[in-house]
Write a protein that holds these residues in place. Structure first.
Motif, short mmCIF file in Angstrom:
data_model
loop_
_atom_site.label_atom_id
_atom_site.label_comp_id
_atom_site.label_asym_id
_atom_site.label_seq_id
_atom_site.Cartn_x
_atom_site.Cartn_y
_atom_site.Cartn_z
N ARG A 1 0.83 -1.20 0.00
CA ARG A 1 0.00 0.00 0.00
C ARG A 1 0.87 1.26 0.00
O ARG A 1 0.52 2.25 -0.66
CB ARG A 1 -0.91 0.00 1.23
CG ARG A 1 -1.96 -1.10 1.18
CD ARG A 1 -2.82 -1.11 2.44
NE ARG A 1 -3.89 -2.10 2.35
CZ ARG A 1 -4.80 -2.31 3.28
NH1 ARG A 1 -4.76 -1.61 4.41
NH2 ARG A 1 -5.74 -3.22 3.10
N ALA B 1 -7.82 5.65 -2.20
CA ALA B 1 -7.03 4.62 -1.53
C ALA B 1 -6.91 4.90 -0.04
O ALA B 1 -7.03 4.00 0.79
CB ALA B 1 -5.64 4.53 -2.17
N TRP C 1 -8.46 2.28 2.63
CA TRP C 1 -7.58 1.59 3.57
C TRP C 1 -7.61 2.21 4.97
O TRP C 1 -6.90 1.76 5.85
CB TRP C 1 -6.15 1.61 3.03
CG TRP C 1 -6.00 0.84 1.75
CD1 TRP C 1 -6.75 -0.24 1.36
CD2 TRP C 1 -5.07 1.08 0.70
NE1 TRP C 1 -6.32 -0.69 0.13
CE2 TRP C 1 -5.29 0.09 -0.29
CE3 TRP C 1 -4.04 2.02 0.50
CZ2 TRP C 1 -4.54 0.04 -1.47
CZ3 TRP C 1 -3.30 1.96 -0.67
CH2 TRP C 1 -3.55 0.98 -1.64
#
Length: 300
Positions: A80, A182, A186
């Motif tokens: 990530r 994102a 997350w």
């Protein structure tokens, strides 16, 4: 209201949140003009990217280490972390700076938010099950009409450099638009995410020193210091913190009304600072994209 916002912000906090959002969009709108001025007056796009991440990476390194450091990439995981660094780190910045070396600042300040709004709307619906309303579809249609005006104006210009610059802005915005999605998907703290992408972007520095063209040796130190402050402190740290604080204080829906100011600020600032008066196609594009962004972001 957002779960992360104060349940009942006081009138004073609301006023401060408005000032914070105005400060943030001003930083981002003016940055297109300042960066364009820099690449027209000695800096290479690689120089500006190095100033942005060389300093912000070192400044945010203590936060990165406090969150877990290199063991698990500050707790977000290396996979990530690398994705975040691509979306809003050196690759995105190099596209932005290269675009500014070829096309007017108003193009970057307008194309970027337009594409990001499209990415946010479509990506949000796909990832989080949001509903795309008729109002949003109407706003997107106006934004796309504005982008088409930019394409027409670029192809009719005496040089195709502007078209290439606009393509860089388009690719930049595609990458950049995935970053907030994102972070939300997350559930990463925005400042932690910034520390991750800035620290990982330090990997760009040895590549820059060894292989990429630089003109910093021919630029006065005080000018370098100014652009380092603008790129690393204002854009990577202060602007993001102001935006995040305002969103937590009054909610993301309230703060979503302010990004349409970025193209306006960028376009108007470019006139006195760069002498870049928009042509007919460019003026129509700016008006259409701003209108589209207002329609998309406006909440009843």
């Amino acid at each position: 209201m957002d779960a992360n916002t104060n349940p009942t912000p006081t009138p004073r906090l609301k006023r401060l949140a408005i000032l914070a959002m105005l400060g943030s969009v001003t930083i981002y709108g003016v940055n297109f003009v300042i960066s364009r001025h820099a690449v027209l007056n000695g800096f290479t796009p690689f120089d500006l990217a190095a100033l942005r991440f060389g300093f912000s990476g070192l400044i945010l390194l203590p936060l990165f280490l406090r969150q877990g450091g290199f063991t698990d990439c500050a707790g977000v995981g290396w996979g990530r972390g690398i994705v975040l660094a691509i979306m809003s780190g050196a690759p995105m910045s190099l596209l932005q700076m290269t675009g500014l070396s070829l096309a007017p600042a108003a193009h970057g300040a307008t194309i970027g938010p337009g594409i990001v709004a499209l990415m946010s709307l479509l990506g949000g619906a796909y990832l989080f099950g949001g509903t795309i309303t008729r109002q949003a579809i109407f706003g997107l249609a106006i934004v796309l009409a504005g982008l088409a005006c930019f394409a027409l104006g670029a192809t009719s210009a005496p040089t195709r450099d502007v078209l290439l610059g606009d393509l860089c802005f388009f690719l930049m915005a595609i990458i950049w638009g995935g970053y907030p999605l994102a972070v939300q998907k997350w559930r990463i703290d925005p400042l932690v995410a910034t520390s991750v992408l800035c620290v990982l972007s330090l990997a760009y520095m040895p590549i820059y020193w060894l292989f990429l063209p630089s003109n910093l040796a021919n630029i006065p130190l005080w000018i370098i210091a100014f652009h380092a402050f603008n790129q690393a402190i204002l854009n990577m740290i202060v602007g993001l913190w102001l935006w995040g604080w305002a969103a937590r204080t009054v909610g993301a829906q309230s703060t979503s009304r302010y990004p349409p100011l970025i193209p306006v600020i960028g376009t108007l600032t470019a006139i006195p600072m760069l002498g870049e008066w928009p042509g007919i196609y460019q003026s129509a594009a700016v008006v259409l994209i701003v209108m589209g962004l207002v329609v998309i972001s406006w909440k009843r």
